[in-house]
Write an enzyme that holds these catalytic residues in place. Structure first.
Site, mmCIF file in Angstrom:
data_model
loop_
_atom_site.group_PDB
_atom_site.id
_atom_site.type_symbol
_atom_site.label_atom_id
_atom_site.label_comp_id
_atom_site.label_asym_id
_atom_site.label_seq_id
_atom_site.Cartn_x
_atom_site.Cartn_y
_atom_site.Cartn_z
ATOM 1 C CE LYS A 29 -2.826 2.648 3.301
ATOM 2 N NZ LYS A 29 -1.850 3.618 3.799
ATOM 3 C CG ASN A 30 2.669 2.562 3.594
ATOM 4 O OD1 ASN A 30 1.532 3.024 3.570
ATOM 5 N ND2 ASN A 30 3.232 2.117 4.697
ATOM 6 C CB CYS A 67 -4.722 6.947 10.448
ATOM 7 S SG CYS A 67 -5.259 5.473 9.562
ATOM 8 C CG ASP A 82 6.897 21.127 9.641
ATOM 9 O OD1 ASP A 82 6.323 20.042 9.723
ATOM 10 O OD2 ASP A 82 7.882 21.437 10.342
ATOM 11 C CG LEU A 83 9.920 18.128 8.292
ATOM 12 C CD1 LEU A 83 10.340 16.764 8.807
ATOM 13 C CD2 LEU A 83 11.059 19.137 8.464
ATOM 14 N NE ARG A 135 -0.029 10.735 10.074
ATOM 15 C CZ ARG A 135 -0.295 9.677 9.307
ATOM 16 N NH1 ARG A 135 0.638 8.813 9.048
ATOM 17 N NH2 ARG A 135 -1.501 9.491 8.805
ATOM 18 C CG ASP A 183 2.815 1.823 9.284
ATOM 19 O OD1 ASP A 183 2.324 2.650 10.068
ATOM 20 O OD2 ASP A 183 2.849 1.999 8.048
ATOM 21 N NE ARG A 226 -7.101 4.995 4.880
ATOM 22 C CZ ARG A 226 -6.114 5.214 5.740
ATOM 23 N NH1 ARG A 226 -6.244 4.898 6.997
ATOM 24 N NH2 ARG A 226 -4.980 5.747 5.332
#
Length: 427
Positions: free
Chosen positions: A22-23, A123, A131-132, A128, A313, A405
């Site tokens: 998924k990621n 989620c 800004d980065l 989270r 995770d 998901r």
């Protein structure tokens, strides 16, 4: 709203096919925005997030075509064509559904010279901020504005110049965004303290297949020589190391023995090390991982960390597994500050867990008891499934849209290895 019903007590045994990650999939799909030629992704998992990202790409003017898809197949082949972008705005009603939507920001500003993207959802596992992402894009030449819940990025003169950026802390998503933006910059960009997750490597390899020039793949320093254009490619999504680890935990808590088909050890060594320390035998052979669990697991002390450390995770799944271990385990969550929302639900099933700040002490119990529980996020959902597999009686897991998901056909896969599990609608 659907529920998942589990009647615990069955030992898992058999073959479990591991889907595309998924990621990785959600990182590879926006690469299609970087070229006017088709990008074909193989081994794409059938997930709600993948469908949502496809809708987002459609909103931007890309077409998405599923090739040779059959209901009985795991994985899909999708061809994405972004020949001409009809929009450079990713609206709130789509972006709010998942945080990964922010990954269109870099490709859009790189190719079109501008992008307007709603602040993302996803989620609720803690703060989270993006800004980065924005600082990294600014470092390679983007101009950034924030207004009314949207990020607007522009490239002066229509193309990013490139530049150097050192991340103050490791960020997977921000690394992905700036790498995708830098491949079409005029000059060379150097990204220091880049994330090294396998999904980053997968992204870089896909971009190289599309004609990008990236040195240092798999290291913390990425040097990206911008190209005038990228071309299309066909690329296979890597196997899902988090899904594989999740099913390994499911087998372990039941004292089971499973073959995780299509996944190797390289990308999940920290997970495997934790399993082995708990007493589980894990062996790689023939393109699969073989997991063989003892009757009773041993306790662990684990702390989450960026790759190659123990993945955040996997924290919830290990916690569920350790509720039935002999002795006390100590888990420390260093990545997200609000990732213990599954603890009260596991406690409803009889787990003995105490949380103090970012540390959880899990004392193994002799038995868990089925109960109605509520999923709070994707990985927390899986922890409840894992606990339900060994709990006495029936466990009913609500809000299973979280599971949809990130886990392809979970009930089908677990049923095939002996779990008593089914999906049911309301009423």
């Amino acid at each position: 709203m659907d529920r998942i019903l589990i009647r615990g007590g069955n030992r898992l045994s058999g073959r479990l096919p591991i889907s595309g990650a998924k990621n990785a999939a959600l990182t590879l799909m926006p690469c299609a925005l970087l070229t006017d030629e088709p990008l074909t992704l193989r081994n794409l998992p059938r997930l709600a997030d993948v469908d949502s990202f496809g809708h987002l790409l459609n909103q931007l003017g890309a077409s998405t075509q599923i090739e040779g898809s059959r209901p009985e197949d795991f994985g899909r082949v999708m061809t994405i064509r972004a020949g001409k972008l009809s929009s450079t705005e990713a609206p709130y009603d789509i972006v709010r559904k998942m945080r990964a939507s922010i990954l269109v920001l870099g490709p859009l500003v790189a190719r079109a010279g501008e992008a307007t993207v709603s602040l993302p959802g996803g989620c609720a596992i803690g703060n989270r901020p993006i800004d980065l992402h924005l600082k990294a894009l600014e470092a390679i030449g983007a101009e950034i504005e924030l207004a009314a819940g949207y990020v607007k990025a522009t490239a002066p003169g229509g193309r990013l110049p490139g530049g150097n950026y050192t991340f103050p802390i490791v960020s997977v998503g921000a690394t992905e965004n700036v790498v995708m933006a830098a491949v079409l910059a005029r000059g060379t960009s150097v990204i220091e303290n880049a994330a090294r997750e396998p999904e980053i490597v997968d992204l870089c390899n896909c971009l190289v297949a599309m004609g990008a020039k990236i040195d240092g793949i798999g290291t913390e320093t990425l040097t990206i020589e911008g190209r005038d254009r990228l071309h299309g490619a066909t690329y296979a999504v890597m196997p899902d190391r988090i899904e594989a680890g999740s099913y390994a935990c499911a087998a372990a808590i039941t004292g089971g023995s499973v073959e995780l088909v299509g996944v190797g050890m390289d990308n999940m060594r920290a997970t495997v090390a934790g399993l082995i320390e708990a007493g589980v035998k894990v062996e790689e052979r023939g393109g699969s991982l073989f997991v063989d669990a003892p009757d009773r697991l041993g306790p662990l002390t684990l702390s989450t960390a960026p790759f190659p450390g123990f993945a955040t995770d996997m924290q919830a799944q290990f916690m569920a597994m350790l509720t039935m271990a002999d002795g006390a385990s100590v888990l420390t969550e260093t990545i997200f500050e609000n990732r213990y929302m599954h603890v009260p639900e596991l406690a409803r099933m009889g787990a003995d867990i105490q949380v103090s700040g970012r540390t959880a002490i899990v004392r193994g119990v002799q038995r868990l008891t089925g109960a109605p529980v509520m999923a709070t996020d994707l990985r927390a959902s899986m922890s409840l499934i894992i606990a339900g597999l060994v709990a006495d009686g029936e466990t009913e897991v609500g809000r299973v849209y979280h599971l949809d998901r990130g886990y392809e056909r979970l009930e089908e896969k677990l049923s095939a290895v002996g779990a008593d599990i089914e999906r049911a609608g309301d009423g």
